[in-house]
Enzyme design. Structure first.
Site, PDB file in Angstrom:
ATOM      1  N   ASP A   1      49.886  34.129 -11.588  1.00  0.00           N
ATOM      2  CA  ASP A   1      50.714  35.262 -11.171  1.00  0.00           C
ATOM      3  C   ASP A   1      49.878  36.267 -10.382  1.00  0.00           C
ATOM      4  O   ASP A   1      48.676  36.396 -10.599  1.00  0.00           O
ATOM      5  CB  ASP A   1      51.317  35.934 -12.431  1.00  0.00           C
ATOM      6  CG  ASP A   1      52.495  36.828 -12.081  1.00  0.00           C
ATOM      7  OD1 ASP A   1      52.960  36.804 -10.926  1.00  0.00           O
ATOM      8  OD2 ASP A   1      52.940  37.569 -12.974  1.00  0.00           O
TER       9      ASP A   1
ATOM     10  N   ASN B   1      62.325  30.908  -9.307  1.00  0.00           N
ATOM     11  CA  ASN B   1      61.723  31.167  -7.992  1.00  0.00           C
ATOM     12  C   ASN B   1      62.615  30.745  -6.828  1.00  0.00           C
ATOM     13  O   ASN B   1      62.451  31.205  -5.697  1.00  0.00           O
ATOM     14  CB  ASN B   1      60.351  30.478  -7.855  1.00  0.00           C
ATOM     15  CG  ASN B   1      59.251  31.126  -8.659  1.00  0.00           C
ATOM     16  OD1 ASN B   1      58.282  30.481  -9.055  1.00  0.00           O
ATOM     17  ND2 ASN B   1      59.374  32.428  -8.923  1.00  0.00           N
TER      18      ASN B   1
HETATM   19  C1  FPP Z   1      53.133  33.840  -8.533  1.00  0.00           C
HETATM   20  O1  FPP Z   1      52.748  34.968  -7.786  1.00  0.00           O
HETATM   21  C2  FPP Z   1      52.837  32.596  -7.838  1.00  0.00           C
HETATM   22  C3  FPP Z   1      53.769  31.686  -7.390  1.00  0.00           C
HETATM   23  C4  FPP Z   1      55.213  31.879  -7.571  1.00  0.00           C
HETATM   24  C5  FPP Z   1      53.383  30.477  -6.649  1.00  0.00           C
HETATM   25  C6  FPP Z   1      52.123  29.792  -7.051  1.00  0.00           C
HETATM   26  C7  FPP Z   1      51.725  28.885  -5.982  1.00  0.00           C
HETATM   27  C8  FPP Z   1      50.464  28.696  -5.516  1.00  0.00           C
HETATM   28  C9  FPP Z   1      49.265  29.318  -6.110  1.00  0.00           C
HETATM   29  C10 FPP Z   1      50.229  27.862  -4.305  1.00  0.00           C
HETATM   30  C11 FPP Z   1      50.368  26.393  -4.410  1.00  0.00           C
HETATM   31  C12 FPP Z   1      50.034  25.777  -5.694  1.00  0.00           C
HETATM   32  C13 FPP Z   1      49.726  24.474  -5.894  1.00  0.00           C
HETATM   33  C14 FPP Z   1      49.616  23.976  -7.279  1.00  0.00           C
HETATM   34  C15 FPP Z   1      49.491  23.518  -4.819  1.00  0.00           C
HETATM   35  P1  FPP Z   1      53.876  36.017  -7.361  1.00  0.00           P
HETATM   36  O2  FPP Z   1      54.355  35.640  -5.997  1.00  0.00           O
HETATM   37  O3  FPP Z   1      54.918  36.079  -8.409  1.00  0.00           O
HETATM   38  O4  FPP Z   1      53.052  37.344  -7.299  1.00  0.00           O
HETATM   39  P2  FPP Z   1      53.583  38.823  -7.576  1.00  0.00           P
HETATM   40  O5  FPP Z   1      53.988  38.870  -9.019  1.00  0.00           O
HETATM   41  O6  FPP Z   1      52.372  39.655  -7.296  1.00  0.00           O
HETATM   42  O7  FPP Z   1      54.712  39.069  -6.640  1.00  0.00           O
END
Ligand code: FPP
Length: 244
Positions: A20, A68
């Protein structure tokens, strides 16, 4: 160095991570959210390599939740493209580190290209025996539990045969030990529909580090700190000492 402090004879078998903070990290740098996801891939690579380095048997990453899908279309599309390109590019890293790839979640919901890349990488890495990397994609625990119930009903399982062991066999994590440790980055202290059944006795570890900055040493720190905790499973401290 936390790595040297870890007791490798007492490693958790399975560590799950809620990645996150990508969006907030990007924003703090004056960039678009997608830049945060792209940078998050480096954290994925280093963490997974770290898991293999110490011989962790299973690591599950929450990469995309059912919820998501409700993000702006542009972000969802960018995340899907990133998944396709990362899985494709990183298959070599997985093979070099003797890592097997698996996926849990409603995979059929993913774009066809994503499904085919995933399938190919799973097939290519199926002999990896050091660590299993499980990507949770289009995953949510309530979806998984409802799905399990539907299958149990469909198979007309008799009531007397329903117990925890049987139910576990109907989950997407069938055959995978429950995570002893669940890590969440970015300072949020929530479960967010992740492995609800499986984390019944897991230790929870929250860190303020935003996912793009998470590295293997942070994983080692979490494991070291996990090893300092006493897991009682509802018993009292003295009972645990008697056993040793
Ligand atoms: C949460 O941060 C992260 C995600 C929803 C996506 C995770 C994906 C990756 C790290 C890239 C690809 C992964 C793989 C396994 C190939 P957020 O967007 O919720 O952050 P925020 O809470 O700060 O908005």
């Amino acid at each position: 160095m936390y790595k040297d402090e870890i007791d490798t004879d007492k490693l958790p078998q399975h560590v799950a991570i809620t990645m996150d903070g990508n969006g907030r990290w990007a924003k703090s740098k004056g960039k678009f959210r997608v830049f945060g996801h792209q940078s998050g891939v480096k954290a994925v690579r280093d963490t997974v390599e770290g898991a293999a380095e110490i011989g962790l048997k299973y690591i599950t990453l929450y990469a995309f939740s059912t919820e998501n899908w409700d993000r702006p279309k542009r972000e969802v599309n960018a995340l899907m493209s990133l998944l396709v390109s990362t899985i494709n590019k990183e298959t070599k890293t997985l093979l070099n580190n003797n890592i097997r790839l698996e996926a849990i979640g409603n995979i059929e919901e993913l774009p066809k290209k994503c499904q085919s890349e995933l399938k190919e990488a799973i097939e290519k890495t199926k002999h990896g025996s050091r660590t299993t990397l499980i990507l949770a994609l289009s995953y949510s625990s309530r979806w998984e539990i409802i799905n399990a119930i539907k299958q149990i009903v469909k198979n007309k399982v008799s009531e007397k045969n329903i117990n925890e062991e049987l139910f576990s066999q109907y989950l997407t994590t069938k055959g995978v030990p429950n995570p002893e440790l669940l890590i969440r980055t970015s300072g949020e202290q929530r479960i967010s529909n992740f492995l609800l059944w499986q984390i019944a006795y897991s230790e929870l570890y929250f860190t303020d580090i935003l996912w793009p900055e998470f590295r293997r040493e942070d994983l080692f720190e979490a494991i070291y700190k996990f090893q300092q905790r006493e897991r009682r499973f509802g018993k009292i401290s003295e009972q645990l000492k008697e056993k040793n």
